[in-house]
Design a protein around this motif. Structure first.
Motif: not given
Ligand SMILES: Nc1ncnc2c1ncn2[C@@H]1O[C@H](COP(=O)(O)OP(=O)(O)O)[C@@H](O)[C@H]1O
Ligand SMILES: Nc1ncnc2c1ncn2[C@@H]1O[C@H](COP(=O)(O)OP(=O)(O)O)[C@@H](O)[C@H]1O
Ligand SMILES: [Mg+2]
Ligand SMILES: [Mg+2]
Lengths: 623, 611
Positions: A55-58, A126-133
């Protein structure tokens, strides 16, 4: 030792050496029941968790999808432009007009640049989002483990906790690392190719659609089978980790007792179970993915026949058939990637289910929603047990209807045979557990209503098992009060007589204590743990056999220091050596979970009870 | 708080070696699967050939039967395409099936070997290495290697071959255009090489950080009670956040690197395709190429996109596997320091009289400069019980650990019946010695298994006798008797119960030599007396070395040795030493603490401890 390990009958032996757990839920979080409803519930929970994590990365996800669309559009434009160049550029070129071809080539170059930028942007994002998750998930699970009760950890075991936070997260990371883009790309390219196919030739596209029921049926079979297989894998690897962690931790005992070969056999069984479980999962995908290929290739052949026949009949042009076939490959190729992604997704979901199961576990010893502040700030230290009943298992109470009031400032010595329940009383006061019935209060407030931070500031328990964390001696002492400066740390060490040995270490207070404090002797570890407790400076101090590994003079030194330090605080001191009792205002003798004697040491010593006998025995043993 | 990876004295093994050296050295594990690898490569190549053939057939269909109005030819060729398609799928199936079993087998075999090796590495190794680091090697790193073996390596070979074959076919179709496509390999190579170098470092960093995270998790689980007792959850969470964030940052960096490279790599075939389009169109216009040929050329060329696109990923995977192999090798290459000497002998229990001698024994912990023990001379006669007495931290436990050779003497020697302990086979020596550590080490398995740790063959009676001796009959009252699983580290038992089980384990099977480190410290006075009485009977006939802190326990010993500053300063009977050696008296005496008056540390109250 090689080639997949010996063929052992697996299961049976494993349960035998592990013994029977007293808790039926020993090997899992409560949510991980094996009933179908529980499985479905957990799956739903894991989906909720995933949504929650994303959700926070919508917005970033939206951007990523936009980039991906751009990339996909550009990538799809490529073959189309090439064909356009062939169809529309060659004839004018023959006629001496390079214009159309140049225009197509320029469009192609533009598409290539767009593809480069979009691809790079998408992959980075997408690497950023993945790592953040992953970061978020890791911290959530770790934080939750910290909140869960001691009782939970006792049955869940540290190895399983490690397994959740390492191996399970690895599975999810694998998905985040390379899967999502292939998913979205594959779906997008399948959809866009489908549109192009429809646009190119409707009847041929309709023939292609016949493949779908087969694809659907195959995928459903795979989904069911692989979810179960991956779940098994997660469980199997956890057992490998549990065994590994424990046997490395107890390596001295392993070696001293020549446990190596049996451990190797046990490990081989577990390792082999894990291998088999993963093999099963991999064989499923090894079947699924070529299965999709078969469907795709059969479709190509059918389209070839049908399309060729149509061209022969003049219903389609030859260029259209050529383009259709070219795109058809692009239609089925991503399905391979899709199946691969689906597999990673199944694996990650199995891991996510395990994590969701942990996150689902409610802390049995929970922080109060509406904490009651202790009267007078940090607490004065009046402790009371009111008809407390407690057992580690509800059917086997250790303490029954215990009543005990300790006024603020009193030092109480608790003695009694091993297994009488002394440590249990201490653990209740430190709120490691909550009583089954009755209350434990501090300054009149039920411990269940005190905020954790406040409780920990007021009450500190030095357990029987000293634990030092990796790091320096100073850091370990400072654990008692992180804000303390070096002078305060040294003062605490000095107060209990640990300063001398610490300064004699090679780097003094900055000496690394190694794993679990292995660099120090057991007695030295106890001294450090003591210094830590003094630094924490609580209103209520509980010492559970905290001096058992010290030599007599050092213990005396600690006792002497205690005499001063405990003067104005409440203390519960558990010790077998009656020297402790000399500094106590009051002695409790515990037997079978009941207080059988209670009074000032001098009075009890003079009476004819158990304490008097022990006291005599102890006096005789002194030099 | 602690320096990251501090417990990980990563030996600088790759002194200038090739980055793939460690991976290459794992090849013995591949050997049992050599035939499988051959087959799967063949299957893979076959499948690729089939998939390359399909567009060629398509071209033939378009240029041939369709153009020539030949329905029979159409169906024949379509049948061929179908056959090729089915063969392709079948070969893929075979390849993946074989691949999964061989790569899983290899992974499991390496894991078993690393585990076996770790169990043989001495205590000094395990003191220094964080178990989280070891764990991440045995789980995460091995799965990275497995992934490389099952996908990366295969696709690397396959894609290279595909690339070559396609390029050759392209050259055959049209030499000039084909050579142009071939030339595009140069930028691909340059980009890949640069990427590999950068990624190697990032991948190693990430794996080390994963180990750090695992270490902290393991430590948290172990120190959970301490954490709870002090309410240090927030601090630990902050520490974890630091490590998790480091991992996150490395992951993002790796992602960025991979993104950049992937996009660049992708650029190459696209640009080539554009050039081919223009040049091909010109060739067709010039009459040097048919449209069908150009279509075939382009669709063949499109087959190069996937191998190139996946190149970045394959290189990343390969580098990860290389650094993972480095990490695994670091463990496997650490020689077990304590092993059987050549010609070591087995000493049968029946032949042992039990005379234990320390001859000028000195010891220093690896990595430390000051010896803990110096020139120890000590003899324990057969059947004798010798107590070691000394201040906290003077080296008693260290001395005991030398007997089962958990550590190796740095100087001098220890003999049993005249045999240097190093001349005995380790298993033989350790079978003769029964040990109880200062902190009872129990495992989360059944009580029975915990007791028979080193003697899986022990009988019911032996176990019963050992439990009786240690006053540990409570074990029978546990919910499932001896089959009950004791919690991790035995924490579902009280301290005294744990210690008695550990004692029972030490005496089980009547070892020739007993080494007991403060075995009664957690027992109450009454139980202690009972255990002492029972132990005394055993000790009459067994040579024993025990560490003792309390005067009450010294009654067990025939003689006492006083350890001071790493030396034995006095040996004799308890009463003698008491009368003649003031230092001995001091170390056992419960008199007023010497520090309290003699200018030692002044204990303070709250005020002093506060900063
Ligand atoms: N975590 C636990 N889980 C189950 N049983 C426990 C646990 N801790 C202690 N017990 C049992 O509770 C009883 C009391 O233990 P404890 O309070 O530790 O005794 P002690 O008086 O020696 O400190 C013992 O019989 C012990 O086996
Ligand atoms: N693994 C180690 N590395 C370095 N020094 C150690 C290690 N273990 C113990 N020591 C040091 O050796 C000394 C003796 O320790 P030990 O034998 O455990 O003492 P004790 O007499 O209390 O049993 C102590 O000063 C301790 O700090
Ligand atoms: Mg206790
Ligand atoms: Mg010791």
């Amino acid at each position: 030792m090689t080639a997949g390990g010996p063929a052992r009958p697996g299961g049976a032996d494993v349960t035998r050496w592990r013994g029977i757990a007293t808790d039926p839920d020993a090997d899992r979080s409560r949510a991980e029941d094996t009933s179908p409803e529980a499985v479905a519930r957990l799956r739903a929970r894991s989906r909720v968790l995933l949504r929650d994590l994303l959700r926070p990365h919508r917005r970033r996800l939206g951007l990523a999808v936009a980039l991906l669309l751009g990339q996909n559009a550009a990538a799809m434009a490529g073959p189309y432009l090439v064909m356009l160049g062939i169809d529309a550029g060659i004839a004018p070129l023959r006629a001496g007009d390079p214009g159309p071809l140049v225009a197509v080539a320029a469009a192609f170059a533009a598409a290539t640049v767009v593809e480069y930028v979009a691809r790079r942007g998408f992959l980075t994002l997408s690497a950023r989002i993945g790592q953040a998750v992953l970061l978020d998930l890791r911290q959530r699970v770790y934080g939750h483990f910290l909140r869960l009760s001691v009782a939970f950890h006792e049955r869940y075991t540290s190895g399983r906790m490690v397994s959740r936070l390492t191996s399970d997260l690895d599975s999810i990371a694998e998905l985040a690392g390379g899967g999502i883009d292939s998913l979205v790309l594959a779906v997008l390219s399948i959809l866009s190719v489908a549109a192009i196919l429809l646009w190119l030739d409707l009847p041929l596209a309709a023939v292609t659609l016949l493949a779908f029921p087969f694809l659907f049926w195959l995928s459903r079979w795979f989904a069911r089978a692989s979810a179960a297989a991956w779940r098994r894998t997660r469980e199997a690897v956890a057992l490998v980790i549990v065994h590994f962690v424990e046997s490395i931790r107890g390596i001295r005992a392993v070696q001293a007792f020549r446990r190596e070969s049996r451990n190797e056999r046990i490990f081989a069984t577990l390792n082999d179970d894990y291998r088999r479980a993963s093999l099963r999962a991999f064989r499923l995908i090894a079947t699924y993915s070529p299965g999709i290929k078969v469907i795709g290739n059969v479709t190509v052949a059918v389209v070839l026949c049908y399309g060729g026949w149509r061209v022969l009949g003049g219903a389609t042009e030859i260029g259209v058939l050529a383009a259709f076939l070219l795109y058809l490959r692009r239609f089925f190729e991503p399905m391979q990637e899709l199946s691969q992604f689906y597999n990673s997704l199944q694996s990650a979901t199995a891991a996510l289910e395990k994590l969701a199961g942990v996150l689902d576990e409610r802390p049995a010893v929970a922080e109060p929603a509406h904490p009651v502040p202790l009267p007078g700030g940090p607490g004065r230290g009046a402790v009371a047990y009111r008809s407390v009943t407690f057992g580690y298992r509800p059917d086997a109470p250790i303490l029954r209807d215990l009543d005990l009031a300790v006024p603020a400032g009193q030092t109480v010595a608790l003695i009694g045979p091993t297994g009488a329940g002394k440590s249990t009383i201490a653990k209740l006061l430190a709120r490691f557990h909550d009583p089954l019935a009755g209350t434990v209060t501090l300054d009149g407030v039920d411990l269940r209503e005190v905020a954790d931070a406040e409780l920990r500031r007021a009450v500190v328990l030095v357990t029987q098992e000293t634990h030092l964390f990796g790091g320096t001696v100073a850091e370990n002492i400072r654990f008692g009060r992180p804000a303390a400066d070096d002078a305060a740390v040294e003062a605490a060490a000095q107060a209990i007589g640990a300063h001398d040995f610490i300064t004699a270490l090679p780097d003094g207070y900055a000496t690394e204590v190694h794993r679990r404090g292995g660099r120090l002797s057991a007695g030295q570890r106890q001294l450090v743990a003591f210094a830590r407790a003094f630094l924490a400076d609580p209103a209520v101090l509980i010492l559970d056999e905290a001096t058992s590994s010290l030599d007599v003079p050092t213990e005396r030194l600690v006792q002497h220091a205690l005499g001063t330090i405990l003067r104005d605080r409440t203390a519960l001191v558990i010790a077998h050596r009656l020297s402790t009792v000399e500094i106590a205002d009051r002695v409790l003798v515990l037997e079978g979970g009941r207080i059988v004697e209670d009074g000032p040491p001098a009075r009890l010593a003079a009476a004819a009870g158990r304490y008097a006998a022990l006291h005599r025995q102890w006096r005789d043993s002194l030099l | 708080m602690p320096a990251e990876s501090d417990g990980d004295p990563a030996p600088g093994v790759d002194g200038g070696r090739h980055p793939l050296h460690s991976l290459w050295r794992l090849r013995p594990y591949l050997r049992p699967y050599a035939a499988e690898f051959g087959w799967l490569l063949l299957a893979g190549l076959g499948a690729t050939a089939a998939s390359i053939a399909v567009p060629l057939v398509v071209q033939r269909v378009v240029d041939g039967p369709v153009a020539r109005q030949d329905p029979a030819g159409l169906f024949r060729l379509a049948g061929l395409a179908l056959l090729l398609g089915l063969v392709e799928a079948l070969l893929i199936f075979i390849r993946r099936w074989v691949q999964s079993s061989s790569s899983m087998g290899i992974e499991a075999a390496i894991r078993a070997d690393v585990y076996a090796h770790l169990q043989r590495l001495p205590a000094s190794f395990h003191d220094r290495w964080q178990s989280g680091q070891l764990l991440s090697r045995i789980i995460s790193d091995l799965s990275v290697i497995r992934r490389f073996l099952s996908f990366g390596l295969f696709f690397l070979v396959l894609n290279l071959v595909t690339y070559l074959v396609v390029v050759l076919l392209l050259i055959r179709l049209h030499p000039a255009l084909g050579l142009l496509v071939a030339a595009s390999a140069v930028p691909l190579f340059l980009i890949s090489r640069r990427f590999a170098r950068h990624y190697h470092a990032a991948s190693r960093r990430m794996q080390d950080q994963q180990g750090d995270v695992a270490t902290l998790v393991e430590e948290t689980a172990q120190g959970l009670r301490t954490m709870k007792a002090y309410g240090r959850g927030p601090e630990l969470a902050a520490r974890f956040a630091g490590r998790a964030r480091a991992l996150h940052d490395t992951g993002v960096g790796k992602g960025r690197l991979l993104a950049r490279t992937s996009a660049r790599l992708d650029l190459v075939p696209n640009l080539t395709l554009g050039v081919v389009l223009v040049a091909g169109a010109a060739a067709v216009a010039g009459g040097g190429l048919t449209i069908g040929e150009l279509v075939a050329f382009v669709s063949l060329q499109l087959m190069l996109i996937w191998p190139v696109q996946s190149l970045g990923w394959i290189i990343a995977n390969g580098q990860e596997a290389a650094t993972a192999a480095d990490r695994v090798r670091e463990v496997l290459d650490t020689p077990p320091a304590i092993v059987d000497a050549p010609g070591a002998i087995t000493l049968p229990r029946a032949d042992v009289r039990g005379r234990l001698r320390f001859e000028r024994v000195s010891f220093r912990y690896p990595g430390s400069t000051t010896p803990v023990l110096r020139e120890i001379d000590l003899t324990v006669e057969p059947g004798e019980t010798l107590a070691l007495v000394g201040a906290t931290g003077c080296g008693k436990s260290t001395l005991l650990s030398l007997v089962p050779r958990l550590h190796e003497v740095s100087g001098g020697r220890i003999t049993l019946d005249g045999h240097d302990l190093r001349q005995l086979r380790l298993a033989s020596l350790r079978r003769l010695v029964g040990v109880a550590f200062e902190e009872p080490t129990l495992f989360s398995m059944s009580v029975w298994e915990n007791l028979t740790l080193g003697r899986p063959d022990a009988g019911e009676d032996e176990v019963r006798a050992a439990l009786a001796l240690a006053q540990a009959d409570f074990a029978y009252e546990l919910p499932w008797g001896l089959a009950t699983r004791v919690g991790e580290q035995g924490l579902s038992l009280s301290g005294g119960q744990r210690q008695r089980l550990a004692l029972a384990r030490a005496v089980l099977g009547r070892p020739a030599l007993l080494v007991l480190d403060d075995p009664l410290s957690a027992l109450d006075v009454h139980t202690e007396a009972l255990v002492e009485a029972a132990l005394k009977r055993v000790l009459r006939t067994t040579t024993a070395l025990l560490v003792v802190h309390r005067p009450s326990t010294i009654a067990l010993a025939d003689r006492v040795a006083l350890l001071e500053g790493g030396r034995v300063t006095a040996v004799g009977r308890h009463s003698e030493l008491l009368a003649t050696v003031p230092a001995y008296r001091a170390v056992l005496s419960a008199g007023p603490p010497p520090g309290a008056t003699a200018g030692g540390p002044t204990p303070g109250g709250r005020g002093l401890v506060r900063s």
